[in-house]
Design a protein around this motif. Structure first.
Motif, PDB file in Angstrom:
ATOM      1  N   LEU A 248      12.110   5.087  -0.430  1.00 18.75           N
ATOM      2  CA  LEU A 248      11.263   5.640   0.631  1.00 18.75           C
ATOM      3  C   LEU A 248      10.734   4.530   1.542  1.00 18.75           C
ATOM      4  N   LEU A 249      10.417   3.379   0.962  1.00 16.31           N
ATOM      5  CA  LEU A 249       9.971   2.248   1.772  1.00 16.31           C
ATOM      6  C   LEU A 249      11.067   1.811   2.724  1.00 16.31           C
ATOM      7  N   VAL A 250      12.284   1.693   2.214  1.00 18.67           N
ATOM      8  CA  VAL A 250      13.418   1.287   3.065  1.00 18.67           C
ATOM      9  C   VAL A 250      13.620   2.293   4.192  1.00 18.67           C
ATOM     10  N   ILE A 251      13.571   3.573   3.839  1.00 21.17           N
ATOM     11  CA  ILE A 251      13.742   4.622   4.846  1.00 21.17           C
ATOM     12  C   ILE A 251      12.634   4.530   5.897  1.00 21.17           C
ATOM     13  N   SER A 252      11.400   4.346   5.435  1.00 22.34           N
ATOM     14  CA  SER A 252      10.266   4.315   6.360  1.00 22.34           C
ATOM     15  C   SER A 252      10.284   3.095   7.262  1.00 22.34           C
ATOM     16  N   MET A 253      11.021   2.072   6.871  1.00 28.66           N
ATOM     17  CA  MET A 253      11.097   0.849   7.668  1.00 28.66           C
ATOM     18  C   MET A 253      12.176   0.947   8.745  1.00 28.66           C
ATOM     19  N   GLY A 254      12.751   2.153   8.906  1.00 30.22           N
ATOM     20  CA  GLY A 254      13.633   2.337  10.040  1.00 30.22           C
ATOM     21  C   GLY A 254      15.077   2.654   9.733  1.00 30.22           C
ATOM     22  N   GLU A 255      15.446   2.782   8.456  1.00 32.30           N
ATOM     23  CA  GLU A 255      16.827   3.149   8.168  1.00 32.30           C
ATOM     24  C   GLU A 255      17.092   4.544   8.721  1.00 32.30           C
ATOM     25  N   GLN A 256      18.204   4.708   9.365  1.00 33.03           N
ATOM     26  CA  GLN A 256      18.541   5.983   9.981  1.00 33.03           C
ATOM     27  C   GLN A 256      19.036   6.972   8.926  1.00 33.03           C
ATOM     28  N   VAL A 257      18.185   7.929   8.603  1.00 28.49           N
ATOM     29  CA  VAL A 257      18.546   9.004   7.685  1.00 28.49           C
ATOM     30  C   VAL A 257      17.902  10.279   8.195  1.00 28.49           C
ATOM     31  N   SER A 258      18.405  11.371   7.698  1.00 30.64           N
ATOM     32  CA  SER A 258      17.762  12.632   8.057  1.00 30.64           C
ATOM     33  C   SER A 258      16.525  12.805   7.189  1.00 30.64           C
ATOM     34  N   CYS A 259      15.633  13.635   7.649  1.00 29.46           N
ATOM     35  CA  CYS A 259      14.419  13.912   6.880  1.00 29.46           C
ATOM     36  C   CYS A 259      14.772  14.643   5.586  1.00 29.46           C
ATOM     37  N   GLY A 260      15.982  15.189   5.497  1.00 23.91           N
ATOM     38  CA  GLY A 260      16.405  15.922   4.317  1.00 23.91           C
ATOM     39  C   GLY A 260      16.380  15.088   3.053  1.00 23.91           C
ATOM     40  N   GLU A 261      16.774  13.830   3.140  1.00 25.56           N
ATOM     41  CA  GLU A 261      16.762  12.972   1.952  1.00 25.56           C
ATOM     42  C   GLU A 261      15.334  12.781   1.451  1.00 25.56           C
ATOM     43  N   VAL A 262      14.420  12.566   2.361  1.00 28.76           N
ATOM     44  CA  VAL A 262      13.014  12.404   1.996  1.00 28.76           C
ATOM     45  C   VAL A 262      12.490  13.706   1.394  1.00 28.76           C
ATOM     46  N   GLN A 263      12.853  14.822   2.006  1.00 27.66           N
ATOM     47  CA  GLN A 263      12.422  16.119   1.491  1.00 27.66           C
ATOM     48  C   GLN A 263      12.971  16.351   0.080  1.00 27.66           C
ATOM     49  N   ASP A 264      14.204  15.952  -0.163  1.00 28.00           N
ATOM     50  CA  ASP A 264      14.792  16.089  -1.500  1.00 28.00           C
ATOM     51  C   ASP A 264      13.980  15.314  -2.533  1.00 28.00           C
ATOM     52  N   PHE A 265      13.574  14.098  -2.183  1.00 31.23           N
ATOM     53  CA  PHE A 265      12.741  13.307  -3.090  1.00 31.23           C
ATOM     54  C   PHE A 265      11.423  14.035  -3.356  1.00 31.23           C
ATOM     55  N   GLY A 266      10.828  14.562  -2.300  1.00 32.09           N
ATOM     56  CA  GLY A 266       9.560  15.270  -2.443  1.00 32.09           C
ATOM     57  C   GLY A 266       9.702  16.518  -3.299  1.00 32.09           C
TER      58      GLY A 266
ATOM     59  N   ARG B 184       0.835  -1.206   0.000  1.00 34.81           N
ATOM     60  CA  ARG B 184       0.000   0.000   0.000  1.00 34.81           C
ATOM     61  C   ARG B 184       0.869   1.255   0.000  1.00 34.81           C
ATOM     62  N   PHE B 185       1.970   1.235   0.764  1.00 38.71           N
ATOM     63  CA  PHE B 185       2.892   2.363   0.826  1.00 38.71           C
ATOM     64  C   PHE B 185       3.492   2.639  -0.555  1.00 38.71           C
ATOM     65  N   VAL B 186       3.966   1.595  -1.221  1.00 42.90           N
ATOM     66  CA  VAL B 186       4.555   1.758  -2.552  1.00 42.90           C
ATOM     67  C   VAL B 186       3.499   2.279  -3.525  1.00 42.90           C
ATOM     68  N   LYS B 187       2.280   1.776  -3.429  1.00 40.36           N
ATOM     69  CA  LYS B 187       1.201   2.255  -4.302  1.00 40.36           C
ATOM     70  C   LYS B 187       0.956   3.739  -4.081  1.00 40.36           C
ATOM     71  N   ARG B 188       0.925   4.182  -2.843  1.00 44.52           N
ATOM     72  CA  ARG B 188       0.713   5.606  -2.570  1.00 44.52           C
ATOM     73  C   ARG B 188       1.839   6.446  -3.174  1.00 44.52           C
ATOM     74  N   CYS B 189       3.058   5.961  -3.045  1.00 44.27           N
ATOM     75  CA  CYS B 189       4.196   6.669  -3.654  1.00 44.27           C
ATOM     76  C   CYS B 189       4.025   6.762  -5.162  1.00 44.27           C
TER      77      CYS B 189
END
Length: 129
Positions: free
Chosen positions: A67-85, A49-54
């Motif tokens: 994004l799925l890997v990150i959301s499953m607990g990989e330690q990254v800053s929110c900056g990487e996610v923001q860059d994707f967005g 469902r997460f991948v479908k929403r993406c």
């Protein structure tokens, strides 16, 4: 535990797409039942469902996977996610601009049409470009 058909219904992802995601490593492969059939846990269905929403938001498959890997607990800053967005937002704005140009061109072509005319200005314009 759910069959692939049930996982498809619950996640909104087609069966063949689920198999593709598994082959490509987008989502982890599920466990198997005693008879060798795939069985999906609630968390595996949530991953689909997460991948479908993406994908619904236009993210490329490799970004959805990341994004799925990150959301499953990989330690990254929110900056990487923001860059994707931000990148996806820019892409979306570009597509909207292209669609607006397309709409304008089609409106112009259609406005040249005259009902009952034997020479169609729209077809002529299409040939001349």
């Amino acid at each position: 535990m759910a069959t692939i058909g049930e996982a498809s219904l619950r996640s909104g992802v087609g069966i063949e797409t689920i198999r593709y995601y598994e082959r490509k490593g987008i989502v982890p492969k599920p466990g198997r039942s005693g008879n060798g059939r795939r069985v999906y846990s609630p968390s595996e269905i949530a991953n689909l469902r997460f991948v479908k929403r993406c994908r619904d938001l236009g993210f490329p498959l490799h970004v959805a996977s990341r994004l799925l890997v990150i959301s499953m607990g990989e330690q990254v800053s929110c900056g990487e996610v923001q860059d994707f967005g931000q990148a996806q937002l820019m892409e979306t704005r570009s597509k909207i601009a292209e669609l607006e140009n397309l709409r304008t061109a089609l409106e112009e072509l259609v406005s040249n049409c005259e009902e009952g005319s034997t020479n169609c200005p729209m077809l002529e314009k299409l040939w001349s470009q």
